[in-house]
Design an enzyme around this catalytic site. Structure first.
Site, PDB file in Angstrom:
ATOM      1  N   ASP A  37       0.827  -1.201   0.000  1.00  0.00           N
ATOM      2  CA  ASP A  37       0.000   0.000   0.000  1.00  0.00           C
ATOM      3  C   ASP A  37       0.869   1.262   0.000  1.00  0.00           C
ATOM      4  O   ASP A  37       2.067   1.221   0.311  1.00  0.00           O
ATOM      5  CB  ASP A  37      -0.935  -0.004   1.206  1.00  0.00           C
ATOM      6  CG  ASP A  37      -2.300   0.599   0.904  1.00  0.00           C
ATOM      7  OD1 ASP A  37      -2.397   1.425  -0.026  1.00  0.00           O
ATOM      8  OD2 ASP A  37      -3.267   0.256   1.606  1.00  0.00           O
ATOM      9  N   ASP A  93     -10.452   1.444  -3.478  1.00  0.00           N
ATOM     10  CA  ASP A  93     -10.868   1.030  -2.137  1.00  0.00           C
ATOM     11  C   ASP A  93     -12.375   0.838  -2.051  1.00  0.00           C
ATOM     12  O   ASP A  93     -12.886   0.392  -1.024  1.00  0.00           O
ATOM     13  CB  ASP A  93     -10.441   2.077  -1.100  1.00  0.00           C
ATOM     14  CG  ASP A  93      -9.008   1.888  -0.638  1.00  0.00           C
ATOM     15  OD1 ASP A  93      -8.430   0.816  -0.895  1.00  0.00           O
ATOM     16  OD2 ASP A  93      -8.459   2.821  -0.005  1.00  0.00           O
TER      17      ASP A  93
END
Length: 729
Positions: free
Chosen positions: A453, A517
């Protein structure tokens, strides 16, 4: 000099050098073997203008009187004074071609600058361009920009690019090409949620399956610009460049700067043709997923929306057992496993397993996962740091900021983003620390997959008081490359607060991207559709989330969520322990369906229908032709299509909808396979009491009939979908 002519898969690239500088005089449809005398292409000289033809050079230059966006900008610093050699005059020193590759060297001996351009027309038709600028002078030369630019035909009158935000990445926008320069600037220090994955110029009204399209993509994960430049004489150039900060690239004598690759595709069959060109390039790479291992893309369970930061071994082992029962093949433990990480305020940078939560390390969970036949994956965020961490307290000089001094010594930090800052990977000690921690983590644990990430923009990003996004991006690439070299069996996903680092630069170093997301299936229909314009589905993570979306609050039936996730690298982000009864059986069936058809989904041609009803989306994957008869084997699944209703439509009936992309000479049996009669979601999917009769019985027709006439589609409830299977006979 004779022109250089590169040809591949219906595309021609012609580079002329007869006017002294390299000039692309044609990029588009294949024009055959024989070229005329290129002097016939010299344009008339308009009134009140330069007394010569002005070339749209490979690097357009003011020294040739080009009045549009220049391809090369910079200046020499002499005795500490900037601004010298501000207008280089690059002329061809050599130009050679070998197969699908051309190398052109242009030089200005007076300015002490040489630019070497490498152009490769890959076998599937994808063009790749790279420039390297070298300083042969005796003093420093500051490079401000080296832009890669390509001409498009004059019938390209519309421009399409993509934009977005967090949880709404890659949405299209269109405009007419008008005189002037249209620029998309990315100053995020990463690719960006709003970054355009492609910039496409095309003929009027070009669509998924029709029109001529010229498209570019810049393979770079840092600051960048993409642009279309239409000058007063009517010529249009499109391209992109790295956006360099103040004095980020100052070449000392003998040093060079190399641009990111610009990839470009031409299609005379609309945007689907652009996708085919990019997919062919991806799938021909020797390191493409499955090319080495031969392994299919595994069904994934990610724990984030199941447990968030609540890492409890008993809960996670129950989740692993439930996942294995469903048929999951890869179990990924998300954020919260390392020291001090109970929320997003602390712990980043301290890449040690938290002994208070995991007294025996990760081994008990890893063993529970692998003993059930699943791979174990782990979330990391190596480029970031929380101020509340041992590493930030020990090494404040490793935290990126605009000042030469560390924040401990009075230096200013950028504003925090998600309570985090950036580790300065340009600092060799910081880079080595991060590499050592990731390397140790992988050596000490049976980890097959990293979800990598990057949860903030790189704003006011500096090393030792100077702008350093350029060097940080290269240092991050080196980190990926070094870890992949040390652990070649470990797959890596690029996640950047969802889809903020999606580009071919990062995809040369990773095995999939997290598109967003947002797991809301309605949002994902658009996000995945446009991500898939360039990136093939085997590289795009698509997950079934909880019934009610964590990011939007929308509630969707399982069938809609699952059909959406199917056309990617399928997985779940859900506490599947709570999935019981009919819903669990339906989810199992869908996982089995993905396993049955992932070979097709991850190798076939992506097809997107042009449907007049904007409330309806029809897309699918069609098998590439195989076998001695040039078609797929009889009885094989030839295609899977989704028919998706995004909102209410204008008409009472949908009418007949064409299904393009099938072999017009073959016959197919068409059947609706999900949801089918008896499925829990079946009654919610259709508005009408009696759906189109063929849905119950199936239908048979030729590919030509299906592509030209189509089938009457059912009236679906908004935010529902059906899955159709086409079998050759």
């Amino acid at each position: 000099m004779h022109p250089l002519h590169l040809r591949s898969a219906g595309t021609s690239l012609v580079i002329a050098t007869h006017r002294g500088e390299a000039e692309i005089i044609h990029w588009g449809a294949d024009i055959g073997d024989t070229l005329p005398d290129l002097a016939i292409l010299n344009e008339p000289i308009p009134p009140s203008s330069i007394d010569a033809n002005v070339p749209a050079g490979l690097l357009p230059q003011a020294s040739s009187s080009w009045q549009g966006r220049p391809g090369f900008r910079g200046h020499r610093i002499t005795d500490g004074v900037p601004g010298f050699d501000f207008s280089v005059r690059l002329r061809v020193a050599s130009a050679t071609a070998d197969g699908g590759t051309a190398v052109i060297v242009q030089s200005d001996p007076d300015a002490g600058i040489t630019v070497t351009s490498n152009l490769t027309l890959h076998p599937g038709g994808l063009l790749e361009l790279i420039h390297t600028a070298s300083n042969h002078g005796t003093s420093p030369f500051q490079v401000d920009e080296v832009a890669t630019m390509l001409p498009v035909a004059r019938d390209a009158v519309e421009l399409l690019d993509l934009t977005g935000r967090w949880c709404r990445e890659r949405h299209p926008q269109r405009r007419a090409i008008q005189q002037g320069t249209w620029v998309r600037t990315g100053r995020h220090g990463r690719t960006g949620h709003d970054s355009s994955l492609l910039l496409a110029a095309g003929t009027a009204g070009f669509g998924n399956r029709h029109g001529k399209v010229w498209a570019t993509h810049l393979a770079w994960s840092g600051n960048h610009e993409q642009f279309a430049d239409n000058v007063a004489d009517g010529r249009t150039m499109i391209g992109g460049s790295e956006l360099l900060g103040p004095a980020e690239v100052v070449l000392q004598p003998g040093e060079s700067y190399t641009t990111p690759s610009l990839f470009a595709a031409y299609s005379d069959r609309g945007l689907d043709g652009i996708s085919e060109v990019f997919y062919a390039w991806f799938r021909a790479r020797p390191h493409h997923v499955g090319a080495v291992s031969g392994k299919a893309r595994p069904v994934v369970l990610n724990t984030w929306e199941a447990v968030y930061f609540d890492h409890n071994l008993e809960t996670l082992m129950e989740l692993a057992e439930s996942a294995a029962d469903l048929g999951v093949e890869r179990f990924v433990l998300d954020d919260g496993w390392f020291r001090g990480r109970r929320d997003d305020h602390a712990g980043l940078g301290d890449w040690y397993v938290d002994e208070t939560v995991w007294p025996d390390g990760l081994t008990p969970l890893i063993d529970a996962v692998t003993s059930r036949g699943m791979e174990f994956g782990l979330w990391v965020e190596p480029e970031m740091v929380n101020m509340d961490s041992d590493i930030a307290r020990a090494h404040p000089e490793w935290i990126v900021g605009p000042s030469a001094a560390s924040h401990k010594d009075g230096g200013r930090l950028p504003l925090a983003w998600r309570q985090q800052h950036v580790i300065d990977l340009v600092n060799p000690d910081a880079w080595q620390y991060i590499f050592d921690r990731m390397d140790t983590l992988l050596r000490e644990n049976n980890i097959s997959y990293l979800k990598w990430d990057q949860n903030r923009d790189l704003l006011e990003h500096g090393h030792a008081g100077r702008a350093s996004v350029h060097e940080q991006t290269l240092a991050a690439y080196r980190l990926f490359d070094a870890l992949r070299s040390s652990h070649p069996g470990v797959e890596i996903e690029s996640c950047s607060s969802g889809g903020a680092r999606v580009d071919l630069g990062i995809l040369e170093r990773t095995d999939r991207i997290w598109a967003s997301d947002c797991n809301d299936a309605l949002e994902r229909q658009t996000i995945q559709r446009w991500t898939g314009m360039v990136v093939p589905p085997e590289l795009v993570g698509g997950h079934v989330g909880p019934t009610t979306s964590h990011t939007t609050g929308r509630t969707h039936d399982l069938s809609f969520r699952a059909i959406t996730a199917l056309f990617g690298h399928f997985g779940m982000e859900w506490d599947v322990r709570s999935v019981t009864g009919e819903e669990r059986q339906e989810l199992k069936r869908f996982i089995a369906l993905y396993k049955e058809h992932r070979g097709l989904i991850h190798s076939g041609r992506m097809v997107r229908a042009d449907v007049p009803d904007e409330s309806l989306m029809v897309h699918g994957v069609v098998a590439d032709a195989e076998g001695p008869d040039g078609g797929i084997p009889v009885g094989a699944t030839a295609a899977l299509f989704a028919v998706v209703k995004t909102r209410t439509g204008p008409a009472e009936q949908v009418g007949r909808v064409a299904v393009p992309g099938l072999d017009p000479e073959r016959s197919y049996r068409v059947e609706a396979i999900f949801p089918a009669a008896g499925d829990a979601d079946y009654g919610h999917t259709f508005i009408e009491a009696k759906p189109a009769p063929w849905l119950a019985t199936g239908a048979e027709a030729t590919g030509r009939f299906l592509g030209e006439v189509g089938l009457p589609m059912p009236v679906l409830n908004p935010e529902h979908a059906i899955l159709l299977r086409f079998t050759a006979f």
